[in-house]
Design an enzyme around this catalytic site. Sequence first.
Site, PDB file in Angstrom:
ATOM      1  N   ARG A  30      44.921  41.622  45.842  1.00 28.96           N
ATOM      2  CA  ARG A  30      44.658  41.992  47.589  1.00 28.96           C
ATOM      3  C   ARG A  30      45.701  43.020  47.907  1.00 28.96           C
ATOM      4  NH1 ARG A  30      42.329  37.173  46.294  1.00 28.96           N
ATOM      5  NH2 ARG A  30      40.502  36.486  47.619  1.00 28.96           N
ATOM      6  N   ARG A 124      28.246  38.335  34.649  1.00 24.96           N
ATOM      7  CA  ARG A 124      28.516  37.626  36.031  1.00 24.96           C
ATOM      8  C   ARG A 124      27.790  38.154  37.038  1.00 24.96           C
ATOM      9  NH1 ARG A 124      34.995  36.629  36.234  1.00 24.96           N
ATOM     10  NH2 ARG A 124      34.028  34.914  37.884  1.00 24.96           N
ATOM     11  N   GLN A 169      36.636  35.346  46.873  1.00 22.36           N
ATOM     12  CA  GLN A 169      36.288  36.918  46.762  1.00 22.36           C
ATOM     13  C   GLN A 169      35.439  37.492  47.325  1.00 22.36           C
ATOM     14  OE1 GLN A 169      35.104  36.662  42.369  1.00 22.36           O
ATOM     15  NE2 GLN A 169      37.218  36.354  41.621  1.00 22.36           N
ATOM     16  N   ASP A 319      39.797  27.088  39.855  1.00 22.50           N
ATOM     17  CA  ASP A 319      40.630  27.648  38.622  1.00 22.50           C
ATOM     18  C   ASP A 319      41.306  26.460  37.960  1.00 22.50           C
ATOM     19  OD1 ASP A 319      39.610  29.926  39.233  1.00 22.50           O
ATOM     20  OD2 ASP A 319      41.194  30.628  40.401  1.00 22.50           O
ATOM     21  N   LYS A 346      31.866  31.336  35.372  1.00 22.21           N
ATOM     22  CA  LYS A 346      33.226  31.978  35.613  1.00 22.21           C
ATOM     23  C   LYS A 346      33.433  32.852  34.352  1.00 22.21           C
ATOM     24  CE  LYS A 346      34.805  30.508  39.538  1.00 22.21           C
ATOM     25  NZ  LYS A 346      35.200  31.205  40.490  1.00 22.21           N
ATOM     26  N   ARG A 350      32.616  27.443  32.006  1.00 26.25           N
ATOM     27  CA  ARG A 350      33.787  26.699  31.972  1.00 26.25           C
ATOM     28  C   ARG A 350      33.470  25.211  31.648  1.00 26.25           C
ATOM     29  NH1 ARG A 350      38.188  29.950  35.656  1.00 26.25           N
ATOM     30  NH2 ARG A 350      38.593  31.280  34.257  1.00 26.25           N
ATOM     31  N   ARG A 392      41.537  30.754  30.982  1.00 29.28           N
ATOM     32  CA  ARG A 392      41.969  29.515  31.468  1.00 29.28           C
ATOM     33  C   ARG A 392      41.554  28.324  30.311  1.00 29.28           C
ATOM     34  NH1 ARG A 392      44.187  30.639  36.123  1.00 29.28           N
ATOM     35  NH2 ARG A 392      43.357  32.219  37.564  1.00 29.28           N
TER      36      ARG A 392
HETATM   37  C1  S3P Z   1      39.676  33.928  43.550  1.00 27.44           C
HETATM   38  C2  S3P Z   1      38.604  33.123  43.839  1.00 27.44           C
HETATM   39  C3  S3P Z   1      37.803  32.319  42.984  1.00 27.44           C
HETATM   40  C4  S3P Z   1      38.729  32.205  41.749  1.00 27.44           C
HETATM   41  C5  S3P Z   1      39.412  33.339  41.067  1.00 27.44           C
HETATM   42  C6  S3P Z   1      40.179  34.337  42.000  1.00 27.44           C
HETATM   43  C7  S3P Z   1      40.252  34.915  44.437  1.00 27.44           C
HETATM   44  O1  S3P Z   1      36.663  33.010  42.587  1.00 27.44           O
HETATM   45  O2  S3P Z   1      37.934  31.414  40.784  1.00 27.44           O
HETATM   46  O3  S3P Z   1      39.962  33.147  40.063  1.00 27.44           O
HETATM   47  O4  S3P Z   1      41.354  35.553  44.287  1.00 27.44           O
HETATM   48  O5  S3P Z   1      39.828  35.075  45.529  1.00 27.44           O
HETATM   49  P1  S3P Z   1      35.426  32.588  43.698  1.00 27.44           P
HETATM   50  O6  S3P Z   1      35.937  33.313  45.024  1.00 27.44           O
HETATM   51  O7  S3P Z   1      34.245  33.425  43.114  1.00 27.44           O
HETATM   52  O8  S3P Z   1      34.922  31.376  43.698  1.00 27.44           O
END
Ligand code: S3P
Length: 433
Positions: A30, A124, A169, A319, A346, A350, A392
Amino acid sequence: MTSGSQVLVRPARNVRGSVVLPGDKSISHRYAMLAGVASGLSRLENYSTGADCASTLACMRALGAGWEQKENVIEVQGSGLSLAAPTRALDCGNSGSTMRMLSGIVAAQNFTSEMVGDESLSRRPMERVIKPLTAMGAQISSQQGKPPLRITGAQLKAIDYKIPVASAQVKSCLLFAGLFADGETRIEEPLRTRDHGEVALRAFGAQLERKSLGAGSEVRIRGGQSLRGVEARIPGDLSSAAFFLCAAALFPESQLAIPHLLMNPTRARLLDVLMQMGLRISVTQLDQVNGEMVGSLQIQGGELKGITIAGADSAALIDEIPVLAAIAPYTEQGIEVRDAKELRVKESDRIAAVATNLRRMGATVDEREDGLRIPGQQALHGAEIDSFSDHRIAMAFAIAALRADGETLIQGAEAAAISHPAFFQALEEVAER
Ligand code: S3P
């Protein structure tokens, strides 16, 4: 120890010492994106060393935001809100965060970008960002909702959007898009997810409003605000710490220190869960840096009780579930995971990857569509483990290997470099034999 893509992990009798973790991956992505669209220089100290965050930096450079690495600092020269048209596809590598969050920024530019990823990322789901960004005015084509994405940017219109499946995300993607849109964007999430997008936007000078809504939350951002560069020291990655915390939890005599770790409450559920399971954790030097909580942890082993992870916890621990599941057989009562269907989409599936590898080590596992039930008090033996090219999974089974009988060979161990390139060395340093 490392030969090609395989790593052999020997059982340990204890975990002792100190681990310094790379900068948090979620925050690094970010900050790199916002630094690129801010005005002026940003200095990002302790930026994640993971390959995923390098993908984000490479994409930002391709979009005209220059940066330089000076020792442990990335200096980004912001371009302001307008980026430059890339001359080739933006390669997001293995990083879903890069593709999903950056799509919110390129959707607002006056050019077309193509975003591509590796084999795993190409499988994905991206409809979760395509649908709302299209509603805001971008034109996006994909391969039936999967990458590559071709995004033709536009002057976006604000949106009022309820995210169907909890995802930080997607929330960040839409807040970033909202920054460029006409009017006020309102995002509602069904369950509270990590808030690094909101915290980072504020650190870069944007104003936004947040409110809790039951188990979820609402965020509003007005378009047209400009960002200014920041000086930041990125706290250690809590999701990378999870592997070492779980390693410590395996042995009653463990003594581990983790300095300068991210303590953001939307990420710290892991610490409560591990304490409920019997790990003793104390936090010192609690501080706030650019809106993010940071602290130093002292950890002592104890009992290893079982737990159930369900509902909001599954989203909060998304995670960390692989490593918690990987140590489940060693717990007293076992671990049950429910409401975690997102784990199937993911970097690998997983749920299937954890079940397959635990069975290879001799465990009984009940695999379910949305989780797993793993009984406790099971003895595991060393085995050949497949990382399924997922960082992971590679790291989770290196931890399970510490209490197994015999050696464990992790195939595809190089995947760890996605978030923590020095993982196996760091683990060797604290594993006592
Ligand atoms: C993340 C959000 C998660 C996480 C990923 C990082 C982020 O994904 O699994 O490793 O930095 O916003 P999702 O938002 O798809 O759940």
